[in-house]
Design a protein around this motif. Structure first.
Motif, mmCIF file in Angstrom:
data_model
loop_
_atom_site.group_PDB
_atom_site.id
_atom_site.type_symbol
_atom_site.label_atom_id
_atom_site.label_comp_id
_atom_site.label_asym_id
_atom_site.label_seq_id
_atom_site.Cartn_x
_atom_site.Cartn_y
_atom_site.Cartn_z
ATOM 1 N N ASP A 1 0.838 -1.189 0.000
ATOM 2 C CA ASP A 1 0.000 0.000 0.000
ATOM 3 C C ASP A 1 0.883 1.253 0.000
ATOM 4 O OD1 ASP A 1 -2.371 -1.283 -0.090
ATOM 5 O OD2 ASP A 1 -3.143 -0.525 1.793
ATOM 6 N N GLN A 2 0.270 2.370 -0.311
ATOM 7 C CA GLN A 2 1.007 3.634 -0.270
ATOM 8 C C GLN A 2 1.585 3.854 1.124
ATOM 9 O OE1 GLN A 2 -1.319 7.010 -1.420
ATOM 10 N NE2 GLN A 2 0.302 8.492 -1.001
ATOM 11 N N HIS B 1 2.617 5.558 4.301
ATOM 12 C CA HIS B 1 2.170 6.741 5.023
ATOM 13 C C HIS B 1 3.216 7.118 6.077
ATOM 14 C CE1 HIS B 1 0.658 3.080 7.023
ATOM 15 N NE2 HIS B 1 1.000 3.698 8.129
ATOM 16 N N SER C 1 -7.711 -0.043 7.497
ATOM 17 C CA SER C 1 -7.750 1.419 7.531
ATOM 18 C C SER C 1 -7.255 1.940 8.876
ATOM 19 C CB SER C 1 -9.162 1.933 7.241
ATOM 20 O OG SER C 1 -10.073 1.515 8.244
ATOM 21 N N SER D 1 -3.465 2.014 8.935
ATOM 22 C CA SER D 1 -2.832 3.106 8.194
ATOM 23 C C SER D 1 -2.681 4.373 9.031
ATOM 24 C CB SER D 1 -3.638 3.414 6.925
ATOM 25 O OG SER D 1 -4.906 3.936 7.258
ATOM 26 N N LYS D 2 -3.362 4.439 10.173
ATOM 27 C CA LYS D 2 -3.256 5.608 11.049
ATOM 28 C C LYS D 2 -2.136 5.450 12.078
ATOM 29 C CE LYS D 2 -8.317 5.971 10.809
ATOM 30 N NZ LYS D 2 -9.569 5.896 11.608
ATOM 31 N N SER E 1 0.289 -5.846 8.840
ATOM 32 C CA SER E 1 0.853 -4.529 9.119
ATOM 33 C C SER E 1 1.915 -4.160 8.082
ATOM 34 C CB SER E 1 1.459 -4.519 10.522
ATOM 35 O OG SER E 1 1.919 -3.238 10.880
ATOM 36 N N LYS F 1 0.418 -3.349 4.760
ATOM 37 C CA LYS F 1 -0.287 -2.074 4.789
ATOM 38 C C LYS F 1 0.672 -0.896 4.833
ATOM 39 C CE LYS F 1 -4.056 0.284 4.746
ATOM 40 N NZ LYS F 1 -4.866 0.317 3.522
ATOM 41 N N THR G 1 2.861 -0.333 7.508
ATOM 42 C CA THR G 1 3.089 0.068 8.895
ATOM 43 C C THR G 1 4.121 -0.869 9.521
ATOM 44 O OG1 THR G 1 0.814 0.868 9.124
ATOM 45 C CG2 THR G 1 2.024 0.414 11.156
ATOM 46 N N THR H 1 9.884 0.533 6.097
ATOM 47 C CA THR H 1 8.616 -0.038 5.676
ATOM 48 C C THR H 1 8.806 -1.002 4.511
ATOM 49 O OG1 THR H 1 7.412 1.926 6.402
ATOM 50 C CG2 THR H 1 6.319 0.521 4.798
#
Length: 317
Positions: A144-145, A147, A217, A220-221, A241, A244, A246, A292
């Motif tokens: 995933d992108q 973050h 979701s 991602s925070k 994780s 995603k 993280t 990551t």
């Protein structure tokens, strides 16, 4: 035709069974998935007979222990999946008892196979009816992108089991100089009390049970997941994780992770936990991105390896 029968809970065992079902190529091998929601056995038995499988793989939990009489009524080949490695089984106590029951069933020919998620157990028993079945992971494996949360948020997302080392993990967060927010997913009352007494209540957000459709979701925070267990099997939480984007801080129990910055060598050492947390909180965006990507690459490697092993095993059926 293979039928995979899973208890209706949210554990690594169910994830293992669901991912196995998703991994199997339905065109080359007919497969069905049965979610067991009843406490008894009549409805489930009738469903199995109606499906008429050649092999039933049961998730090894209390339902099949309570309803072992069902095994005598199923004429097909049958096996039980037991996921825990030796240390985790011993810590949980109940699991080690279940393992002994499954082995007795093997000896008595009540089941044809015992599938184990632990390669160590398969080596120790060294018998043809104990089959190593590593954890599959069938979802799209693109990263995933990446973050970079501006708030230094860490999470404890697990089932509060005794081998998860939550007390020391909370202690490490309390000694950290850089954590600004701790997120938990329905932590036990005794841990909530420790969080308050350790002075973390003002930065802690217990968001309760996270529905599966919201889990990624929520990840991602988070800037860093904390999963510093005394013992683990495959550990789907860490895999998810990493996919995603993280990073996850782990103990050597998650044996496939080989990134020094993300390993707490002594899960009892709260100072080491705090130091590793602060190191990651202080990374700049590029350093965080590099970390990551390392996690993603290692997760992808172990998943591909496990998936290929399972496909080779299935091809022999």
């Amino acid at each position: 035709m293979i039928l995979i029968a899973s208890p209706n809970n949210r554990t690594g065992l169910r994830k293992h069974l669901e991912e196995l079902y998703l991994l199997i190529d339905k065109k080359s091998l007919k497969t069905d998935f049965l979610l067991i929601e009843e406490k008894g056995h009549d409805n489930t038995l009738q469903k199995i007979k109606h499906i008429g499988p050649n092999l039933v793989i049961f998730g090894g939990r209390n339902w099949i222990i309570r309803n072992q009489c069902i095994l005598n009524e199923i004429r097909s080949k049958k096996g039980v999946l037991f996921c825990s490695p030796p240390a985790q089984a011993e810590i949980s106590n109940e699991e080690i008892n279940n393992l002994c029951i499954y082995l007795q069933w093997l000896d008595e020919k009540k089941i044809d196979y015992l599938f184990v998620g632990s390669y160590t157990l398969s080596r120790l028993f060294n018998r043809s009816d104990v089959i190593y079945l590593p954890a599959p992971f069938s979802i799209n494996k693109e990263l995933d992108q990446i973050h970079y949360p501006l708030i230094n948020t860490v999470s404890i997302f697990n089932d509060n089991a005794c081998h998860k080392n939550i007390t020391n993990t909370i202690g490490g967060v309390a000694l950290s100089k850089n954590v600004e927010r701790l997120v938990t997913n329905g932590i036990k009352m005794e841990y909530s009390d420790l969080i308050r007494r350790f002075g973390l209540d003002n930065i802690t957000d217990d968001i309760g049970f996270i529905p599966p459709e919201n889990y990624l979701s929520e990840l991602s925070k988070i800037k860093l997941m904390l999963h510093i267990s005394f013992s683990e099997g495959f550990c789907y939480s860490v895999v998810e994780s990493f996919f995603k984007g993280t990073p996850a801080l782990v103990s050597p129990a998650v044996s496939w992770v080989n990134i020094p910055e993300l390993i707490v060598n002594d899960p009892r050492d709260i100072d080491e936990i705090a130091h590793k947390i602060d190191h990651i909180m202080n990374l700049n965006k590029q350093e965080y991105k590099d970390l990551t990507i390392k996690g993603y690459e290692q997760a992808k490697k172990i998943c591909n390896s496990n998936n290929e092993y399972i496909k080779r095993w299935l091809s022999k059926l």
